[in-house]
Design an enzyme around this catalytic site. Structure first.
Site, short mmCIF file in Angstrom:
data_model
loop_
_atom_site.label_atom_id
_atom_site.label_comp_id
_atom_site.label_asym_id
_atom_site.label_seq_id
_atom_site.Cartn_x
_atom_site.Cartn_y
_atom_site.Cartn_z
CB SER A 9 -0.93 0.17 1.40
OG SER A 9 -1.56 0.89 1.15
CG ASP B 181 -2.25 4.04 -1.09
OD1 ASP B 181 -2.72 3.64 -2.56
OD2 ASP B 181 -2.77 3.84 -0.58
CG ASP C 153 -2.88 -0.58 -1.54
OD1 ASP C 153 -2.63 1.47 -2.35
OD2 ASP C 153 -4.17 -1.16 -1.16
CG ASP D 187 -6.44 0.61 -0.15
OD1 ASP D 187 -5.23 1.65 0.34
OD2 ASP D 187 -6.45 -0.25 0.34
#
Length: 412
Positions: free
Chosen positions: A105, A247, A249, A251
């Site tokens: 992430s 960001d 990933d 999410d």
């Protein structure tokens, strides 16, 4: 192999430095075997979907997990770099028995992580993660070795991005378009580097794309949701109506208004809650937020109560987010050598109590450990920035003295 007694799963799956336990090929392979084992619910052929972000180490972990899953007689669907919400969506629509996200992430490039989704596209329940962890650390499934045609196969889903693109566009109101709007999107050289600009362009926007050239090591590097400064400058430079930063990933989203000001998650929630309530669609007049949300969000919502507030349509983002006055907030991260229950650390507990008494009802103190890093987060909010910074520093100093690496070395 991970040492006995050590927990694998944190608040967001397994995470750590890539190629260092538990984020190694060996543990990834065992995680794949364990996930495949618990995902078998009948005698039919099973399949597990794997997606990732753009980190170099993703290849290593993807290959190891795929091998482990196939070794248990379960097939693998590989979708490549894909936003975490997209992996959840594809897990459900491709009817996979489980989904895997290989991503750290917002963490820096050297890290990576693994988290699992259920067949329905949601995070696995804690008890199932505990079962997987038990299987990884034990030997109860080591002897399970399908042979011949029972060994699993891996398939690459070439149209994964296109499938998710269509779904995302379907969530946009059909009677609206982005025609005439210029939007800057910063994908942070992460998982949304393809789908992000594509969706906005196909909805009609004039898109300026940043952070769409991943090289395996530049994810989150001075760009994306963690570093919105480049997006702010680009919005001003191009005269854009809004900016969006994601960001690694994809999410997490940070917005920037047409004046180049950051509109964070708290302000977005305030805008949405105000709009839904104005249309009578905010269930129970309730907004759900995390404990890290700014106190200004709570005050803005409290001021509105159950009263319907009309927000005219068509206003620029800079006007919409002014319904919430953001209070000063200081967030400090203290690296710790060990995690001890905060109330059991006298100097730290005393510093927290002192800060809470000083602020009273005018502010808030939150001290908690990160779920993904060896870090204690100290957050203080209030009306006077100088005051809350002093209070946060005093708490951080107490934490460093009692929990920091120097304290651990002194105690040896």
């Amino acid at each position: 192999m991970v040492g006995g007694g050590r927990r694998l799963f944190g608040t967001d799956g397994v995470r750590g430095t890539a190629n260092v336990e538990p984020m190694t090929s060996e543990t990834a392979l065992r995680l794949g075997r364990a996930l495949a084992h618990v995902s078998k619910r009948s005698h039919h052929r099973h399949k597990i979907l794997i997606g990732k972000d753009t980190r170099l180490s993703g290849y290593m972990l993807e290959t190891a997990m795929s091998s482990g899953i196939c070794s248990m007689g379960v097939d693998v669907l590989l979708v490549g770099p894909m936003p975490t919400p997209g992996i959840a969506f594809l897990t459900r629509t491709l009817r996979a028995d489980a989904g895997v996200v290989i991503s750290a992430s917002h963490n820096p490039f050297p890290d990576n992580g693994i988290k699992f989704f259920s067949q329905a596209g949601f995070k696995l329940p804690d008890e199932l993660e505990e079962e997987i962890e038990h299987l990884v650390l034990g030997d109860s499934i080591d002897a399970l070795r399908p042979t011949a045609t029972e060994i699993g196969k891996a398939f690459r889903i070439d149209d994964a991005v296109g499938r998710y693109n269509v779904f995302v566009k379907s969530t946009f109101p059909r009677h609206l378009t982005l025609d005439g709007l210029r939007i800057v999107v910063d994908c942070g050289h992460g998982a949304a580097y393809k789908v992000g600009p594509e969706v906005l362009e196909e909805l009609g926007a004039d898109v300026v794309s940043l952070g769409v050239d991943p090289d395996g090591s530049n994810i989150n590097q001075g760009c994306g949701a963690l570093f919105p400064e480049g997006l702010q400058a680009a919005v001003r430079r191009h005269g854009a109506h809004a900016g969006l930063a994601l960001d690694g990933d994809a999410d997490r989203a940070i917005f920037v208004d047409e004046q180049g000001q950051v509109v964070d998650g708290d302000a977005v929630m305030a805008i949405l809650a105000d709009d839904l309530r104005a249309r009578g669609e905010l269930k129970r007049s309730t907004l759900v937020a995390t404990v890290m949300s700014n106190l200004g969000l709570h005050l803005a919502m409290r001021e509105r109560g159950i009263e319907v507030v009309t927000t005219p349509r068509g206003r620029p983002l800079s006007e919409l987010h002014r319904i919430m006055r953001r209070l000063p907030q200081v967030l400090l991260n203290v690296r710790v050598a060990a995690r001890r229950d905060v109330p059991s650390v006298p100097p730290l507990a005393a510093a927290i109590t002192k800060a809470e008494r000083a602020l009273g009802a005018r502010g808030r103190v939150l001290v908690r450990y990160s779920g993904t890093e060896p870090v204690l987060r100290v957050m203080v909010e209030g009306e006077q920035e100088e005051e809350i910074r002093d209070l946060a520093e005093s708490i951080a100093a107490a934490a460093r003295g009692a929990l920091g690496e120097s304290a651990a070395a002194a105690g040896k």
